[in-house]
Design an enzyme around this catalytic site. Structure first.
Site, PDB file in Angstrom:
ATOM      1  N   CYS A  15       0.838  -1.205   0.000  1.00  0.00           N
ATOM      2  CA  CYS A  15       0.000   0.000   0.000  1.00  0.00           C
ATOM      3  C   CYS A  15       0.877   1.261   0.000  1.00  0.00           C
ATOM      4  CB  CYS A  15      -0.913  -0.021   1.221  1.00  0.00           C
ATOM      5  SG  CYS A  15      -1.929   1.459   1.389  1.00  0.00           S
ATOM      6  N   CYS A  35      -0.461   4.128   2.225  1.00  0.00           N
ATOM      7  CA  CYS A  35      -0.233   3.905   3.655  1.00  0.00           C
ATOM      8  C   CYS A  35       1.231   4.120   4.026  1.00  0.00           C
ATOM      9  CB  CYS A  35      -0.576   2.477   4.071  1.00  0.00           C
ATOM     10  SG  CYS A  35      -2.083   1.833   3.368  1.00  0.00           S
ATOM     11  N   ASP A  36       2.159   3.590   3.222  1.00  0.00           N
ATOM     12  CA  ASP A  36       3.563   3.508   3.645  1.00  0.00           C
ATOM     13  C   ASP A  36       4.535   4.376   2.846  1.00  0.00           C
ATOM     14  OD1 ASP A  36       2.849   1.611   5.562  1.00  0.00           O
ATOM     15  OD2 ASP A  36       2.924   0.007   4.079  1.00  0.00           O
TER      16      ASP A  36
END
Ligand code: NAP
Length: 321
Positions: free
Chosen positions: A136, A139-140
């Protein structure tokens, strides 16, 4: 304790989408049961750090799961840890078959079984998940500012996420197993125009190497020459497809060719009284916040549907009296 009577709403899956549905259904005062075969929180339990869920500038997936559980228990949401085998649609009610042969009746069902990113299944992948290996970018990606990342895949997701990462990272290697991308032409054009994206054609990852700080390199193999070399990288983002968990849905529920369920704006499927929320639904953005939003919408719609269904039954009974 499982109540044998007809439920108003049964929710299958205890990730953010299912739990949000549970909270909203309880607030709407309908008789609700949530069934989860694993841990409450679903996929978020595997996230070390979440920074894009409104109201929490930073929180671990585990802590967010605990908060969601506490929130649901405040409303007395009934949760059972069991595996659902089958959802049988009916006209007056639907039936949920559990793997211990217990059958539950419900007016409406909210399916929140999500899906999973496809894995490469190479050495170093699962060991370094959350330590440089990610599925992701939204997200990261933030953790790779001015660093080097390697994206695996050649579809829309891989190219779109490479473009996203190219704004954050210093360098993005896009590793693809063939000599042409599967992604749409417009995305390809944008990726080719980006100075810090380098595409490595006919190349497959064989191993992800790490030290105590996390990922340090990825071993790549040229599919034409079979030669191998280590490419230095701080992160490996894998986008080789997503597998929606659609196994439980009745055959009449319409899905797109990728197996995502087609719903209307109320998250209702093509079968009345069956709703789908979260990552299993065909939609634009698969995020925790949109999963929670789906849960709210489906619970309110299911509560309304249930009230109408009960009123119909009552009207028939009164007519026959
Ligand atoms: P996808 O289209 O199935 O692409 C997967 C990619 O990963 C392919 O390039 C495939 O290579 C590669 N791959 C698969 N297994 C591999 C392996 N074991 N090792 C190395 N590479 C591997 O998946 P997706 O990109 O996640 O997209 C899924 C669906 O969502 C698609 O229909 C896509 O159009 C849609 N989507 C659309 C958008 C958008 O429109 N903006 C954004 C994201 C996703 P090959 O090409 O050689 O098969």
């Amino acid at each position: 304790m499982i109540n044998e009577d007809i439920y108003d709403v049964i929710i299958v899956g205890g990730g953010p989408a299912g739990m949000a549905a549970g909270i909203y259904a309880k607030r709407a005062a309908v008789k609700t049961l949530l069934i989860e075969s694993d841990n409450i929180g679903g996929q978020i339990n595997t996230s070390d750090v979440i920074e894009n869920y409104i109201g929490f500038d930073i929180i671990s997936g585990g802590d967010l799961s605990s908060k969601i559980s506490a929130h649901a228990s405040r409303y007395g949401l009934e949760i059972i840890k069991k595996k659902v085998n089958n959802i049988d649609p009916g006209v007056d009610f639907h039936e949920i078959k559990l793997d211990d042969d217990l059958n539950l009746k419900t007016h409406s069902v909210i399916v929140a079984t999500g899906g999973n990113p496809r894995r490469l299944n190479i050495p170093g992948e699962s060991e370094n998940f959350g330590k440089g290996v990610s599925y992701c970018a939204v997200c990261d990606g933030f953790f790779f500012q001015d660093r080097t990342v390697t994206v695996i895949g050649g579809g829309d997701s891989a190219v779109e996420e490479s473009l996203y990462l190219s704004k954050i990272a210093k360098k993005v290697y896009l590793v693809h197993r063939r000599n042409e991308l599967r992604a749409g032409r417009l995305l390809q054009k944008r990726a080719f125009a980006e100075n810090n994206i380098e595409i490595m054609w006919n190349t497959v990852p064989k191993k992800i190497n790490s030290d105590k700080t996390g990922v340090v390199s990825v071993q790549l193999e040229d599919t034409v020459t079979s030669e191998r070399h280590d490419l230095a990288t701080d992160g490996v983002f894998i986008f080789i497809g997503f597998k929606p968990n659609n196994r439980l849905l009745p055959v009449d529920v319409k899905m797109n060719p990728d197996g995502y369920v087609i719903t209307n704006e109320k998250c209702e499927t093509s079968v009345p009284g069956i709703y789908v929320v979260g990552d299993l639904r065909e939609k634009y953005a698969k995020q925790i916040i949109t999963a929670a939003s789906d849960g709210c919408i489906a619970a309110l719609a299911a509560a309304h549907y249930t009230e109408e269904k009960k009123a119909e039954v009552l009207a028939v009974e009164e007519k026959n009296f």
